[in-house]
Design a protein around this motif. Structure first.
Motif, short mmCIF file in Angstrom:
data_model
loop_
_atom_site.label_atom_id
_atom_site.label_comp_id
_atom_site.label_asym_id
_atom_site.label_seq_id
_atom_site.Cartn_x
_atom_site.Cartn_y
_atom_site.Cartn_z
N ARG A 111 0.84 -1.20 0.00
CA ARG A 111 0.00 0.00 0.00
C ARG A 111 0.87 1.25 0.00
O ARG A 111 1.20 1.81 1.04
N GLN A 114 -7.17 4.02 1.86
CA GLN A 114 -7.86 3.00 1.10
C GLN A 114 -8.83 2.23 1.97
O GLN A 114 -8.85 2.33 3.19
N HIS A 132 0.60 1.74 -5.99
CA HIS A 132 0.02 0.40 -6.11
C HIS A 132 -1.48 0.53 -6.33
O HIS A 132 -2.18 1.26 -5.63
N GLU A 133 -2.00 -0.21 -7.33
CA GLU A 133 -3.42 -0.13 -7.67
C GLU A 133 -4.21 -1.32 -7.15
O GLU A 133 -5.17 -1.18 -6.42
N THR A 134 -3.80 -2.53 -7.53
CA THR A 134 -4.53 -3.73 -7.12
C THR A 134 -3.67 -4.94 -7.44
O THR A 134 -2.50 -4.81 -7.80
N TRP A 135 -4.26 -6.12 -7.30
CA TRP A 135 -3.59 -7.37 -7.65
C TRP A 135 -4.31 -8.00 -8.83
O TRP A 135 -5.48 -7.75 -9.08
N CYS A 192 -7.51 -9.63 -8.14
CA CYS A 192 -8.62 -8.79 -7.68
C CYS A 192 -9.27 -8.00 -8.81
O CYS A 192 -10.09 -7.12 -8.54
N THR A 199 -11.73 -6.84 -11.71
CA THR A 199 -13.18 -6.99 -11.85
C THR A 199 -13.52 -7.61 -13.20
O THR A 199 -12.65 -7.84 -14.05
#
Length: 1181
Positions: A635, A699, A899-902, A905, A907
């Protein structure tokens, strides 16, 4: 009259200019009159014995406030010797403080209570000096009501500016002012009602509105403080009858009467006119209250005549005595209940005290040190502005509470002033000490005190926590943001930290403080009456203190013998023994400290150590953050946020330099040549509470419900302006300025372009370790020569095209994953790049993880080709061929990683990215898979739990990590010839164990490698080590010298000396034990010594278990060696078998010890346990 001199003319012209500018013109019958300069000059001549003070100059209020930045004083009529004597006397209690410097200024102005400058509802009860240019607060030791709105010359005064230069200071009037005009006259012959007759009126049942207004006279026995509640200022005074003990309360709340508070003196007699009666809605308590027409006059028996109250009120006096009896009974019952409390509950004593302020402990909290030994607390008394309470001032305290050791850790006796106490300023300070007024509103100290109705012990603990909190973090965020109160519906970080702690120690139902009962009840009740000495339930010290205390605890009672079991240590050689002692660790939790220790710190990342850190003003503490589910922490939005952690593990790594000759000397600490340690903390992200979020980026999943924006400043200074929003912030990255700015992004930009930024999304497919690489830079020390560059590299996959944003805060969505072409199909391209991280970009090392989606943000840039322009063919080429990347991109120091996401994760709308990433997943193997004979991979990734860690010698077949001539790597506390062996299992109870070897030079970047830790290892080189099974067929050639030969032969000292004498007299004897063909030695049959030795070597005395310390012999042996591989016949009982025997290693005997068969069996079983089913895995970059 003589003509004035030229100097006097110039002085008079300046005086006339001052009068026109600063002194208001008076209204006369024919219109405005000229400024009263002549009257002022007359006063000056009178004060100076007929001469004008040509050495002095007039100063207006505005010039005094804006031009005078330092404390000063002016004494119009004093000589130099008089001033020196006055200043010297003021240094008696504080000899290290400087006296007030003298200035030669003339102050002229009107004394006022501020009613004409503000709305009447906002009058605060303070006195001011004003002229046409401005108005300034003032403090006087003696004041008369007729002075209000009169013009005065002030012969002796001090100006005390605030420490915060954005606010004005105040004036201390050191001597009575000289009126420029004649004083006002007062009336005489006033009818009064004495208190013996007036007191029954307060208990009368006749409605208050039906009664006529009274004038009462009496002696002032108590004076309450000026209180401001709901923007209304008031105070209570208590008058006692001149002939009896009867006393009555009087409420003063009219704006034009608040100045009375500066006149009233305890023990003096006064007359108050036009009083009416009122009662409190809640308690029904009655009191006298002033009206608009009320006047305060000094009591004079010749000017008053007694007038009895109305006859219809005379019969009510009996009810008063009965009510008083009821109150006394009620009070005695309450005392009886309190006496049943535990014996540790103490009751404060009420005393009076006169002392000198020697230090302001905490002005905002109302804590002052008197006479260097007593703490005065005014928090319960209402601080107001605390003007005059500077070091060196003398105060008189009447009816204050004496509390001894209310807080165990507080070093002073405490005098607490409640609302029934009186604080009188007896003399001003003569020292040049600062003035920092307490905040009258938004004061978090006082708000929490009244919200939870804290007693003195809890309040002192609250103050200590808040003081430390402010000292540690105001340089990062500014004092205003930290101490912001919840009255703004967005509490500051300090309140978020303190409120849960107070709620844990304060009862659920906090009884509100009833200030009116505290003031008016005849039986006194206040929060300071009873107290219980408090041991602080928790602490939050600075990080430097945390590290020092942790280091002390780790070495308390430490002994090297604690690190090794006796059975294991007694069989270790010298080198192994000292190596095993070289590195150990100690873990501490919050409960390891008394009181419990809470960690607070600003999360930052260091480009020098490439590690996460918690930082405050004092120090930085490296930290390891994980998730409870084992996923990595990434994060980046938390960088710069203030975190609170209560569940953590503080790790102290201990490094010893020892030269113990054997295990028997472990108790002798003289063999410890050096001790060092490093401290870090590890915790889970789920146990973090965010007290202040950086840049408003917080977040989902964080426990903090509110956040506030943080605007960083370019200045990295540690100082801050406490009360201004433009406070300087401590930079959260390295303070060195960036001199290599990208010319594609920085040159010739408009203001709109400077606000824009370019970003690019990517996913990490591979990450290599942090190490020294051949990116050569000149040495920092001398600028000459070359040194390797600490760096790491990562293979990433670009996702979509670069994006242009008008502001960095807008980069919130992932439009790159939803791009489509003209035909409606996905247009997500796939391009691999090798990112090179060096210099300040090393700070992103702990955030970058496999399968993570990140975004590079290039600030102040509008060039969408910035990433392509910076790419270049790989250098060195060897690095590129190994990573199979077509291009290299050096990450710039100014770029920000977000960092945005993994990947897991994403969508449904972003599934196009998953199709592109097919096949990019790195295979994570299990430990049993890697140990299986069918496994063929050379680079492996796996996870496991550390069972044991051991420091061992570096692998002999590995090339040295640091090339010859290169200096020792900075930050390493272990020698370069050491390696770390980690024994890792797939599960805690699993018998399958795999060994991992890591060179010591890597360890400064690896934290948390402790037994019990679950670690994910990526891209380690797999090597299979031969498993040796002891079957009795292995041989080694051991060279024994001197006394070791006798020990090997089992000879006593006398026998060994006799054998040496025999051999030395005739020459050398060589004996080969064994039956290998062509390897024996021929001896003469008549040689008795040779026969003796041969029989001795074949006897049970020689064929016995021994424990041998040895080292590998580098010299070639003179004894012939067998072929590299040889078949040998062996017999075990009745069974004969053939075994292939390899070459014998040459060993040099260091020590021979006798060992029992049971101990030898134990050592063999331990060796077999450790070596069976082991696979050697070596960490490589």
């Amino acid at each position: 009259m003589a003509q004035p001199s030229a100097a006097e003319e110039r002085w008079l012209e300046a005086a006339r200019d001052f009068a026109r500018r600063a002194l208001p013109a008076c209204e006369g019958p024919g219109g405005p009159e000229p400024p009263p300069l002549e009257a002022v000059l007359r006063c000056l001549r009178s004060a100076g014995g007929g001469d004008l003070p040509l050495g002095y100059s007039f100063i207006s209020i505005s010039d005094l406030q804006h031009q005078q930045c330092m404390p000063c004083c002016s004494h119009l009529t004093w000589s130099t010797n008089e001033f020196k004597e006055w200043a010297h006397q003021g240094q008696g209690s504080l000899p290290m403080q400087s006296p007030l410097p003298r200035t030669y200024l003339i102050l002229v102005g009107y004394l006022t209570d501020g009613r004409q400058e503000h709305d009447a509802k906002l009058v605060d009860g303070c006195l001011y000096v004003k002229d046409n240019t401005g108005i300034i607060p003032c403090e006087l030791l003696h004041f008369e009501l007729e002075w209000l709105e009169s013009l005065f010359l002030f012969p002796s005064w001090s100006y005390i500016p605030q420490t915060d230069r954005s606010a004005v200071g105040y004036v201390e009037i050191l001597a009575d002012p000289v009126p420029v005009n004649l004083p006002k006259e007062v009336c005489d012959n006033i009818p009064v009602t004495y208190l013996a007759s007036a007191e029954p009126l307060l208990t009368s049942r006749i409605a208050c509105k039906k009664r006529s207004k009274l004038t009462v006279a009496g002696e002032l026995v108590r004076l309450g403080p000026l209180l401001c509640i709901h923007h209304k200022t008031f105070f209570f005074l208590f008058l006692k009858c001149l002939t009896s003990a009867v006393w009555v309360p009087v409420l003063v709340q009219k704006p034009n009467q608040l100045a009375w508070h500066h006149i009233l003196q305890l023990g003096h007699r006064y007359t108050i006119t036009s009083l009416s009666m009122t009662s409190l809605k809640k308690s029904g308590q009655r009191m006298f209250v002033t009206s608009v027409s009320s006047c305060l006059l000094p009591y004079c028996a010749e000017q008053v005549r007694e007038q009895p109250p109305d006859s219809d009120l005379q019969g009510e006096s009996t009810q008063s005595s009965s009510l008083e009896t009821a109150e006394q009974l009620s009070g005695s019952l309450e005392v009886g209940v309190e006496e049943e409390r535990p014996r540790s509950t103490k009751e404060s004593k009420i005393i009076s005290y006169v002392g000198t302020v020697t230090k302001i402990l905490n002005g905002q909290a109302g804590l002052f040190l008197l006479d260097n030994k007593v703490c005065l607390c005014l928090a319960y008394h209402q601080l107001n502005f605390a003007r005059g309470l500077r070091p060196g001032a003398c105060v008189e305290l009447i009816d204050v509470h004496l509390l001894q050791k209310p807080l165990v850790s507080f070093p002073f006796i405490v005098l607490g002033a409640c609302l029934s106490s009186t604080v009188v300023l007896k003399s001003f300070s003569r020292l040049s000490t600062p003035y920092q007024p307490p905040a009258s509103s938004r004061n978090l100290y006082l708000q929490l005190l009244f919200r939870y109705n804290l007693g003195m012990p809890l309040y002192l603990w609250l103050v200590s926590l808040l003081e430390t909190f402010e000292e540690r973090f105001s340089c990062f965020f500014g004092r205003h943001r930290l101490l912001r109160s919840s009255t703004h519906r967005n509490p500051g970080a300090a309140e978020k930290f303190l409120v849960p702690l107070l709620q844990a120690v304060v009862p659920d139902r906090v009884e509100a403080r009833d200030i009116y009962n505290e003031i008016l009840e005849k039986i006194h009740h206040c929060p300071l009456q009873k107290y219980l000495s408090l041991n602080p339930p928790c602490q939050a010290p600075s990080l430097s203190v945390v590290c020092c205390v942790a280091e002390e605890k780790s070495w308390e009672g430490f002994s090297p013998s604690q690190l090794l079991s006796p059975l294991e240590a007694q069989h270790m050689g010298t080198q192994e023994l000292n190596r095993r002692l070289a590195w150990s660790y100690c873990t501490l939790s919050a409960e390891s400290f008394q009181p419990r220790l809470i960690l607070l710190g600003v999360l930052r990342v260091s480009s020098r150590s490439s590690s996460l850190q918690l930082q405050d003003k004092s120090s930085a503490l490296p930290c390891v953050i994980t998730h409870k589910d084992g996923s990595p922490f990434a994060r980046t939005a938390l960088i710069g946020s203030l975190l609170q952690v209560e569940n953590y593990q503080l790790v102290v790594e201990r490094f010893l330099q020892t030269d113990f000759p054997s295990w028997e000397h472990l108790a002798n600490l003289e063999h410890v040549r050096g001790k060092k340690n490093s401290v870090y903390v590890q915790f889970c992200f789920e146990d973090v509470q965010v007290l202040h979020a950086a840049e408003g980026q917080i977040q989902k999943g964080l426990r903090s419900g509110n956040s506030s924006s943080l605007r960083r400043k370019a200045d990295g200074s540690l100082t801050s302006e406490p009360e201004t929003p433009k406070a300087k912030m401590l930079k959260l990255e390295d303070p060195k300025p960036d001199t290599h700015q990208d010319e594609n992004c920085q040159g010739g930009q408009s203001s709109a372009e400077r606000a824009s930024c370019v970003s690019r999304l990517f996913v990490v497919t591979q990450k290599e370790g942090l190490m020294l690489r051949n990116y050569q830079l000149r040495r920092e020390e001398d600028g000459e020569g070359w040194e390797l560059q600490s760096s790491f590299q990562s293979t990433v996959l670009w996702l979509g095209r670069p994006q242009l944003w008008s502001h960095p805060r807008e980069t919130g969505n992932l439009p790159e994953l939803e791009e489509t072409g003209c035909d409606g199909e996905e247009d997500l391209t796939r391009q691999e790049v090798l990112l090179l991280f060096m210099g300040k970009s090393l700070r992103w090392f702990p955030f970058l993880h496999l399968d993570g989606l990140y975004r590079f943000i290039v600030p102040c840039c509008s060039d969408l080709e910035v990433f392509d322009k910076l790419c270049f063919p790989p250098v060195p080429a060897k690095s590129l061929s190994r990573s199979s990347c077509p291009l290299c991109l050096p990450v710039q120091d100014t770029w920000h990683l977000q960092h945005e996401t993994w990947v897991s994760c994403l969508t449904e709308r972003q599934l196009a990215a998953r199709s592109v990433l097919t096949g990019m997943d790195q295979r994570i193997s299990s430990i049993p898979e890697i140990l299986h004979n069918s496994f063929t991979g050379s680079l492996v990734s796996f996870s496991g739990e550390i069972v044991e860690r051991t420091l061992c010698a570096s692998l002999k077949n590995e090339k040295p990590f640091v090339t010859v001539g290169l200096r020792k790597q900075k930050g390493s506390l272990l020698a370069a010839d050491h390696s770390l062996k980690l024994s890792v299992s797939a599960a805690p109870d699993s018998g399958v164990v795999m060994d991992i070897y890591i060179a010591a030079t890597y360890l400064q970047h690896l934290w948390g490698l402790l037994p019990g830790a679950k670690i994910l290892f990526q891209n380690l080189e797999r090597k299979i080590s031969r498993v040796l099974v002891e079957d009795g067929t292995g041989e080694a050639l051991v060279l024994c010298k001197n006394q070791h030969v006798g020990a090997m032969l089992g000879l006593s000292l006398l026998e060994w000396e006799a054998l040496q004498n025999c051999v030395q007299s005739r020459g050398r004897v060589s004996i080969q034990h064994g039956e290998a063909t062509g390897t024996g030695c021929v001896e003469e049959p008549e040689d008795l010594i040779a026969c003796y030795l041969r029989n001795l070597c074949r006897s049970p005395l020689i064929c016995r278990p021994i424990l041998l310390d040895f080292s590998l012999s580098r010299k070639p042996s003179k004894i012939p060696q067998p072929a590299p591989l040889q078949l040998r016949n062996f017999r075990c009982g009745e069974v004969e078998f053939v075994s292939q025997v390899g070459p014998r290693p040459s060993l040099l005997c260091l020590n021979v010890e006798e060992v029992e068969q049971g101990t030898l069996s134990y050592l063999n079983s331990e060796r077999i346990r450790r070596t069976s089913s082991h696979c050697q895995v070596v960490a490589t970059a």
